[in-house]
Design a protein around this motif. Structure first.
Motif, PDB file in Angstrom:
ATOM      1  N   ALA A 104      47.363 -41.549   9.092  1.00  0.00           N
ATOM      2  CA  ALA A 104      47.687 -41.369  10.504  1.00  0.00           C
ATOM      3  C   ALA A 104      46.507 -41.055  11.719  1.00  0.00           C
ATOM      4  CB  ALA A 104      48.625 -39.961  10.836  1.00  0.00           C
ATOM      5  N   ASN A 105      46.585 -41.300  12.759  1.00  0.00           N
ATOM      6  CA  ASN A 105      45.602 -41.268  13.890  1.00  0.00           C
ATOM      7  C   ASN A 105      45.405 -39.529  14.188  1.00  0.00           C
ATOM      8  OD1 ASN A 105      44.608 -43.700  14.399  1.00  0.00           O
ATOM      9  ND2 ASN A 105      46.135 -44.142  15.824  1.00  0.00           N
ATOM     10  N   VAL A 106      44.092 -39.180  13.985  1.00  0.00           N
ATOM     11  CA  VAL A 106      43.936 -38.042  14.656  1.00  0.00           C
ATOM     12  C   VAL A 106      42.804 -38.009  15.442  1.00  0.00           C
ATOM     13  CG1 VAL A 106      42.831 -35.831  13.675  1.00  0.00           C
ATOM     14  CG2 VAL A 106      44.229 -36.982  12.054  1.00  0.00           C
ATOM     15  N   LYS A 107      43.138 -37.206  16.805  1.00  0.00           N
ATOM     16  CA  LYS A 107      42.193 -37.133  17.672  1.00  0.00           C
ATOM     17  C   LYS A 107      41.097 -36.041  17.225  1.00  0.00           C
ATOM     18  CE  LYS A 107      44.305 -37.896  21.790  1.00  0.00           C
ATOM     19  NZ  LYS A 107      43.689 -39.276  22.144  1.00  0.00           N
ATOM     20  N   ARG A 108      39.698 -36.318  17.555  1.00  0.00           N
ATOM     21  CA  ARG A 108      38.726 -35.240  17.456  1.00  0.00           C
ATOM     22  C   ARG A 108      37.481 -35.321  18.286  1.00  0.00           C
ATOM     23  NH1 ARG A 108      39.834 -32.398  12.407  1.00  0.00           N
ATOM     24  NH2 ARG A 108      40.699 -34.012  10.871  1.00  0.00           N
ATOM     25  N   LYS A 109      36.703 -34.375  18.632  1.00  0.00           N
ATOM     26  CA  LYS A 109      35.686 -34.493  19.370  1.00  0.00           C
ATOM     27  C   LYS A 109      34.582 -35.282  18.779  1.00  0.00           C
ATOM     28  CE  LYS A 109      35.989 -30.987  22.544  1.00  0.00           C
ATOM     29  NZ  LYS A 109      35.977 -29.757  23.237  1.00  0.00           N
ATOM     30  N   GLY A 145      42.116 -24.051   5.716  1.00  0.00           N
ATOM     31  CA  GLY A 145      43.371 -24.264   5.480  1.00  0.00           C
ATOM     32  C   GLY A 145      44.258 -25.059   6.283  1.00  0.00           C
ATOM     33  N   ILE A 146      43.553 -26.105   6.992  1.00  0.00           N
ATOM     34  CA  ILE A 146      44.231 -27.131   7.925  1.00  0.00           C
ATOM     35  C   ILE A 146      44.171 -28.419   7.007  1.00  0.00           C
ATOM     36  CG2 ILE A 146      43.939 -28.164  10.071  1.00  0.00           C
ATOM     37  CD1 ILE A 146      42.417 -25.604  10.925  1.00  0.00           C
ATOM     38  N   LEU A 147      45.285 -29.039   7.388  1.00  0.00           N
ATOM     39  CA  LEU A 147      45.301 -30.430   6.934  1.00  0.00           C
ATOM     40  C   LEU A 147      45.531 -31.333   8.074  1.00  0.00           C
ATOM     41  CD1 LEU A 147      47.938 -29.940   3.848  1.00  0.00           C
ATOM     42  CD2 LEU A 147      45.349 -30.140   3.733  1.00  0.00           C
ATOM     43  N   PHE A 148      45.030 -32.649   7.668  1.00  0.00           N
ATOM     44  CA  PHE A 148      44.971 -33.547   9.023  1.00  0.00           C
ATOM     45  C   PHE A 148      46.400 -33.914   9.519  1.00  0.00           C
ATOM     46  CE2 PHE A 148      46.488 -38.038   8.079  1.00  0.00           C
ATOM     47  CZ  PHE A 148      46.690 -37.957   6.674  1.00  0.00           C
ATOM     48  N   THR A 149      47.533 -33.564   8.622  1.00  0.00           N
ATOM     49  CA  THR A 149      48.931 -33.887   9.154  1.00  0.00           C
ATOM     50  C   THR A 149      49.189 -33.119  10.239  1.00  0.00           C
ATOM     51  OG1 THR A 149      49.406 -32.901   7.265  1.00  0.00           O
ATOM     52  CG2 THR A 149      49.628 -35.146   6.961  1.00  0.00           C
ATOM     53  N   ASP A 150      48.377 -31.745  10.040  1.00  0.00           N
ATOM     54  CA  ASP A 150      48.862 -30.718  11.313  1.00  0.00           C
ATOM     55  C   ASP A 150      48.322 -31.203  12.745  1.00  0.00           C
ATOM     56  OD1 ASP A 150      49.321 -29.028   8.888  1.00  0.00           O
ATOM     57  OD2 ASP A 150      47.494 -28.139   9.154  1.00  0.00           O
ATOM     58  N   ARG A 151      47.376 -32.156  12.701  1.00  0.00           N
ATOM     59  CA  ARG A 151      46.697 -32.768  13.807  1.00  0.00           C
ATOM     60  C   ARG A 151      47.361 -33.957  14.531  1.00  0.00           C
ATOM     61  NH1 ARG A 151      42.321 -29.617  15.020  1.00  0.00           N
ATOM     62  NH2 ARG A 151      41.333 -28.321  13.220  1.00  0.00           N
ATOM     63  N   VAL A 152      48.383 -34.314  13.819  1.00  0.00           N
ATOM     64  CA  VAL A 152      48.999 -35.573  14.404  1.00  0.00           C
ATOM     65  C   VAL A 152      49.980 -35.407  15.298  1.00  0.00           C
ATOM     66  CG1 VAL A 152      48.512 -36.763  12.270  1.00  0.00           C
ATOM     67  CG2 VAL A 152      50.967 -35.953  12.574  1.00  0.00           C
ATOM     68  N   SER A 153      50.545 -36.328  16.078  1.00  0.00           N
ATOM     69  CA  SER A 153      51.513 -36.219  17.215  1.00  0.00           C
ATOM     70  C   SER A 153      52.752 -35.773  16.745  1.00  0.00           C
ATOM     71  CB  SER A 153      51.495 -37.500  17.968  1.00  0.00           C
ATOM     72  OG  SER A 153      52.211 -38.503  17.139  1.00  0.00           O
ATOM     73  N   PRO A 154      53.591 -34.948  17.362  1.00  0.00           N
ATOM     74  CA  PRO A 154      54.785 -34.465  16.904  1.00  0.00           C
ATOM     75  C   PRO A 154      55.701 -35.759  16.368  1.00  0.00           C
ATOM     76  CG  PRO A 154      54.456 -33.414  19.113  1.00  0.00           C
ATOM     77  CD  PRO A 154      53.341 -34.419  18.723  1.00  0.00           C
ATOM     78  N   LEU A 155      55.734 -36.767  17.263  1.00  0.00           N
ATOM     79  CA  LEU A 155      56.432 -37.843  16.898  1.00  0.00           C
ATOM     80  C   LEU A 155      56.137 -38.510  15.339  1.00  0.00           C
ATOM     81  CD1 LEU A 155      58.588 -40.248  17.641  1.00  0.00           C
ATOM     82  CD2 LEU A 155      56.447 -41.637  18.218  1.00  0.00           C
ATOM     83  N   LYS A 156      54.653 -38.655  15.115  1.00  0.00           N
ATOM     84  CA  LYS A 156      54.356 -38.883  13.694  1.00  0.00           C
ATOM     85  C   LYS A 156      54.650 -37.975  12.716  1.00  0.00           C
ATOM     86  CE  LYS A 156      51.917 -41.559  11.367  1.00  0.00           C
ATOM     87  NZ  LYS A 156      52.130 -43.097  10.942  1.00  0.00           N
ATOM     88  N   ARG A 157      54.417 -36.689  13.062  1.00  0.00           N
ATOM     89  CA  ARG A 157      54.722 -35.628  12.051  1.00  0.00           C
ATOM     90  C   ARG A 157      56.155 -35.761  11.570  1.00  0.00           C
ATOM     91  NH1 ARG A 157      53.399 -30.449  14.574  1.00  0.00           N
ATOM     92  NH2 ARG A 157      51.588 -31.482  15.201  1.00  0.00           N
ATOM     93  N   GLY A 158      56.975 -35.959  12.579  1.00  0.00           N
ATOM     94  CA  GLY A 158      58.535 -36.200  12.235  1.00  0.00           C
ATOM     95  C   GLY A 158      58.703 -37.315  11.175  1.00  0.00           C
ATOM     96  N   MET A 159      57.837 -38.555  11.486  1.00  0.00           N
ATOM     97  CA  MET A 159      58.072 -39.770  10.649  1.00  0.00           C
ATOM     98  C   MET A 159      57.481 -39.498   9.482  1.00  0.00           C
ATOM     99  SD  MET A 159      56.799 -42.539  13.656  1.00  0.00           S
ATOM    100  CE  MET A 159      56.157 -43.712  12.320  1.00  0.00           C
ATOM    101  N   ILE A 160      56.481 -38.548   9.159  1.00  0.00           N
ATOM    102  CA  ILE A 160      56.020 -38.519   7.855  1.00  0.00           C
ATOM    103  C   ILE A 160      56.786 -37.306   6.987  1.00  0.00           C
ATOM    104  CG2 ILE A 160      53.979 -39.808   8.287  1.00  0.00           C
ATOM    105  CD1 ILE A 160      52.400 -36.993   8.500  1.00  0.00           C
ATOM    106  N   LYS A 161      57.606 -36.524   7.756  1.00  0.00           N
ATOM    107  CA  LYS A 161      57.935 -35.184   7.045  1.00  0.00           C
ATOM    108  C   LYS A 161      58.616 -35.484   5.501  1.00  0.00           C
ATOM    109  CE  LYS A 161      60.459 -31.111   8.316  1.00  0.00           C
ATOM    110  NZ  LYS A 161      61.970 -31.330   7.771  1.00  0.00           N
ATOM    111  N   LYS A 162      59.305 -36.506   5.427  1.00  0.00           N
ATOM    112  CA  LYS A 162      59.935 -36.612   4.255  1.00  0.00           C
ATOM    113  C   LYS A 162      58.944 -36.965   3.120  1.00  0.00           C
ATOM    114  CE  LYS A 162      63.526 -36.996   1.587  1.00  0.00           C
ATOM    115  NZ  LYS A 162      64.173 -35.563   1.270  1.00  0.00           N
ATOM    116  N   ARG A 163      57.926 -37.965   3.524  1.00  0.00           N
ATOM    117  CA  ARG A 163      57.061 -38.353   2.539  1.00  0.00           C
ATOM    118  C   ARG A 163      56.143 -37.380   2.092  1.00  0.00           C
ATOM    119  NH1 ARG A 163      54.259 -43.005   5.834  1.00  0.00           N
ATOM    120  NH2 ARG A 163      53.032 -43.268   4.019  1.00  0.00           N
ATOM    121  N   LEU A 164      55.835 -36.132   3.051  1.00  0.00           N
ATOM    122  CA  LEU A 164      55.381 -35.189   2.570  1.00  0.00           C
ATOM    123  C   LEU A 164      55.837 -34.347   1.606  1.00  0.00           C
ATOM    124  CD1 LEU A 164      53.712 -34.091   6.023  1.00  0.00           C
ATOM    125  CD2 LEU A 164      52.626 -35.281   4.060  1.00  0.00           C
TER     126      LEU A 164
END
Ligand code: NI
Length: 183
Positions: A104-109, A145-164
């Motif tokens: 998933a896309n993650v935005k970082r500095k 204690g942070i995973l990249f999936t914490d930093r994705v958009s809420p839409l994407k997070r919803g899409m991958i919830k089941k897979r997680l």
């Protein structure tokens, strides 16, 4: 020695990891095993919590990443602290050995300055940008204690919830050894 990689849902992946000292038992052996484990699973970074150890240690090898600076970037980071992140934010599609087959896309500095010790306990304060910064940010998150999936958009997070959830139960097709929390 190759360690099993702790999968999404393992509590150790959610701990803020602790500093270690120079007496940490068999540190060089541990580091060598971490590199071996990372290469076995084709990763470019591996943090100690991913093999079940809540300590501030991660290794990276981005030598094969296109145009990476510094060239041949391979480094051990002990007791790292990011001092500053700066520069323009950019999106990059990340993945993680603890979260197989999810990207998933993650935005970082774009740039950061980090203080750390290497495997010889030499102290460094260094600035990185581009893909080197990106890999460090991802691995540094692991020791916080942070995973990249914490930093994705809420839409994407919803899409991958089941897979997680499925990953935490061991329902995933993966060709390296893993330790699943709910299997
Ligand atoms: Ni990761």
């Amino acid at each position: 020695m190759i360690f099993p990689i702790y999968a999404y849902g393992q509590p150790v992946l959610r701990k803020k990891a602790d500093d270690i000292d120079k007496d940490y038992p068999q540190l060089l052996q541990l580091i060598s095993n971490m590199f071996e484990t990372m290469y076995e699973s084709n990763g470019i970074g591996l943090a100690a919590p991913q093999i079940g150890l809540p300590i501030r240690l991660f290794v990276v090898d981005g030598a094969d990443v296109d145009d990476i600076k510094p060239k041949g970037f391979k480094q051990v980071f002990i007791n790292a602290t990011i001092k500053e992140e700066f520069g323009n934010e950019w999106d990059f599609e990340e993945g993680c050995l603890s979260i197989p087959n999810v990207r998933a896309n993650v935005k970082r500095k774009g740039e950061l300055t980090i203080h750390f010790f290497d495997e010889k306990w030499q102290e460094h304060t260094q600035t990185f940008d581009g893909m080197a910064a990106r890999i460090i940010q991802h691995e540094y998150d692991h020791i916080e204690g942070i995973l990249f999936t914490d930093r994705v958009s809420p839409l994407k997070r919803g899409m991958i919830k089941k897979r997680l959830e499925n990953i935490s139960k061991g329902y995933v097709d993966v060709d390296y050894k893993m330790k699943f929390p709910k299997k």
